[in-house]
Design a protein around this motif. Structure first.
Motif, mmCIF file in Angstrom:
data_model
loop_
_atom_site.group_PDB
_atom_site.id
_atom_site.type_symbol
_atom_site.label_atom_id
_atom_site.label_comp_id
_atom_site.label_asym_id
_atom_site.label_seq_id
_atom_site.Cartn_x
_atom_site.Cartn_y
_atom_site.Cartn_z
ATOM 1 N N ARG A 76 0.883 -1.173 0.000
ATOM 2 C CA ARG A 76 0.000 0.000 0.000
ATOM 3 C C ARG A 76 0.912 1.213 0.000
ATOM 4 N NH1 ARG A 76 -5.181 1.006 2.339
ATOM 5 N NH2 ARG A 76 -4.300 2.945 3.120
ATOM 6 N N LYS A 81 -4.072 11.221 0.118
ATOM 7 C CA LYS A 81 -5.078 10.650 1.017
ATOM 8 C C LYS A 81 -6.402 11.408 0.942
ATOM 9 C CE LYS A 81 -4.888 7.869 3.350
ATOM 10 N NZ LYS A 81 -5.283 6.486 2.970
ATOM 11 N N ALA A 138 -13.005 4.445 -2.224
ATOM 12 C CA ALA A 138 -14.457 4.401 -2.059
ATOM 13 C C ALA A 138 -15.104 5.739 -2.436
ATOM 14 C CB ALA A 138 -14.784 4.053 -0.612
ATOM 15 N N ARG A 139 -14.455 6.817 -2.008
ATOM 16 C CA ARG A 139 -15.067 8.132 -2.234
ATOM 17 C C ARG A 139 -15.124 8.527 -3.704
ATOM 18 N NH1 ARG A 139 -12.813 7.114 2.088
ATOM 19 N NH2 ARG A 139 -13.664 7.713 4.108
ATOM 20 N N LYS A 160 -12.632 0.369 -5.162
ATOM 21 C CA LYS A 160 -13.261 0.043 -3.878
ATOM 22 C C LYS A 160 -14.726 0.472 -3.909
ATOM 23 C CE LYS A 160 -10.385 0.068 -0.238
ATOM 24 N NZ LYS A 160 -9.542 0.663 0.846
ATOM 25 N N ARG A 190 -15.206 -2.937 1.204
ATOM 26 C CA ARG A 190 -14.502 -2.294 2.324
ATOM 27 C C ARG A 190 -15.460 -1.799 3.409
ATOM 28 N NH1 ARG A 190 -15.910 1.994 3.844
ATOM 29 N NH2 ARG A 190 -14.039 3.273 3.895
HETATM 30 C C1 PEP Z 1 -7.507 3.567 1.654
HETATM 31 O O1 PEP Z 1 -7.436 2.416 1.185
HETATM 32 O O2 PEP Z 1 -6.539 4.201 2.051
HETATM 33 C C2 PEP Z 1 -8.833 4.215 1.750
HETATM 34 C C3 PEP Z 1 -8.943 5.516 1.955
HETATM 35 O O3 PEP Z 1 -9.874 3.356 1.647
HETATM 36 P P1 PEP Z 1 -11.412 3.633 1.303
HETATM 37 O O4 PEP Z 1 -11.401 4.371 -0.016
HETATM 38 O O5 PEP Z 1 -11.980 2.264 1.222
HETATM 39 O O6 PEP Z 1 -11.967 4.460 2.429
#
Ligand code: PEP
Ligand code: MN
Length: 294
Positions: A76, A81, A138-139, A160, A190
């Motif tokens: 990862r 972020k 996800a977002r 995701k 997730r």
């Molecule tokens: C991630 O994998 O760092 C993450 C932010 O995950 P998600 O998009 O599932 O919240």
């Protein structure tokens, strides 16, 4: 079955017309990352692991050493972020473009493949030499211009599932990527929001049932991220084992040398020792299903 409630259930017509490329009408896709790592081949279960974000070189190198010791090949390597709130403190940051140099160093020093989440298509060009799997978080699951543009890079992609989206919606997102002639799409469950989530006892609800459901309706491999689903390090192990037992074709696990002092999401990462123990348990469980953790 008639689609009386469009948007709710997946019908035969959806499989034929809404996501014909991602549907189970097609031969199951095997997403090959390198000679030993494939998603969806029914034999291997790759693990993607590492800290929430690339905090600094020292931390990432320590994590890479642990991955190598555990014979895990996918890091990862998140440098951008999608933090829920816009404010940053000294500790709470995303390294951004600066992290690319660190990841170049990882490539020179370790035999690892790197997964990076992108939120803006402008970053695709910058990361193209270090990224092996492009993650759509996800977002951004329904950021269709981003998905279409990322798919054009012709690299494997990990999409995701948004915590408020159906499986039908997720397959629609995958279809956008596949329509750009990119067949190398991995899906990830997730955790979803439900009326009783976002409490201390469950931030999200890991929808384990989505794993067999996606296998039934799609030709794409489905993996699970128990770390983001639970948000709580103590539950990562049971949810990881549960996902594997439910048929997950890959896992994403967050770990950190000093989890409670991680820059982001300090409650969900497990430590190095816990990670090693978990990988061993996953290897034992995978054997029952005649599969191998890679
Ligand atoms: C991630 O994998 O760092 C993450 C932010 O995950 P998600 O998009 O599932 O919240
Ligand atoms: Mn996170």
């Amino acid at each position: 079955m008639d689609n009386k409630f469009p948007g709710k259930d997946i019908t035969q017509e959806d499989l034929n017309t809404k996501f014909p490329l991602a549907s189970s009408n097609n031969k199951k896709k095997i997403i090959k990352i390198d000679s030993n790592i494939s998603f969806g081949n029914n034999k291997t279960i790759p693990i993607i692991a590492g800290p929430n974000g690339v905090e600094n070189k020292d931390l990432i190198f320590k994590c890479c050493e642990v991955l190598e010791k555990n014979k895990i090949k996918l890091l990862r390597g998140n440098i951008y972020k999608p933090l829920t709130f816009p404010y940053r403190s000294k500790k709470y940051f995303d390294i951004g473009d600066e992290g690319i140099k660190i990841l170049e160093n990882v490539k020179k020093n370790f035999d690892l493949k790197i997964v990076i989440e992108v939120m803006e298509h402008e970053k695709l060009e910058l990361i193209k030499d270090v990224v092996d799997i492009i993650q759509i978080g996800a977002r951004n699951m329904q950021n269709f211009p981003l998905i279409s543009r990322a798919a054009e890079e012709n690299k494997p992609m990990l999409i995701k599932r948004h915590f408020g989206c159906s499986i039908r919606d997720l397959l629609g997102s995958a279809e956008y990527a596949m329509l750009k002639n990119n067949q190398n799409i991995i899906l990830c469950e997730r955790g979803v929001s439900a009326p009783h989530t976002h409490k201390s006892s469950s931030r999200f609800l890991l929808d384990i049932q989505a794993i067999p459901a996606i296998k039934e309706n799609s030709c794409l491999p489905i993996m699970a991220d128990p770390s983001h689903a639970s948000f709580w390090h103590k539950w990562v192990e049971p949810l990881a084992l549960g996902s594997l037992a439910a048929g997950a074709e890959g896992l994403m696990i967050e770990f950190h040398p000093d989890p409670r002092n991680a820059a982001v999401d300090p409650l969900q990462a497990i430590n190095f020792e816990e990670f090693t123990l978990l990988v061993n348990k996953l290897r034992n469980l995978a054997e029952i299903f005649e599969k191998k953790i890679v």
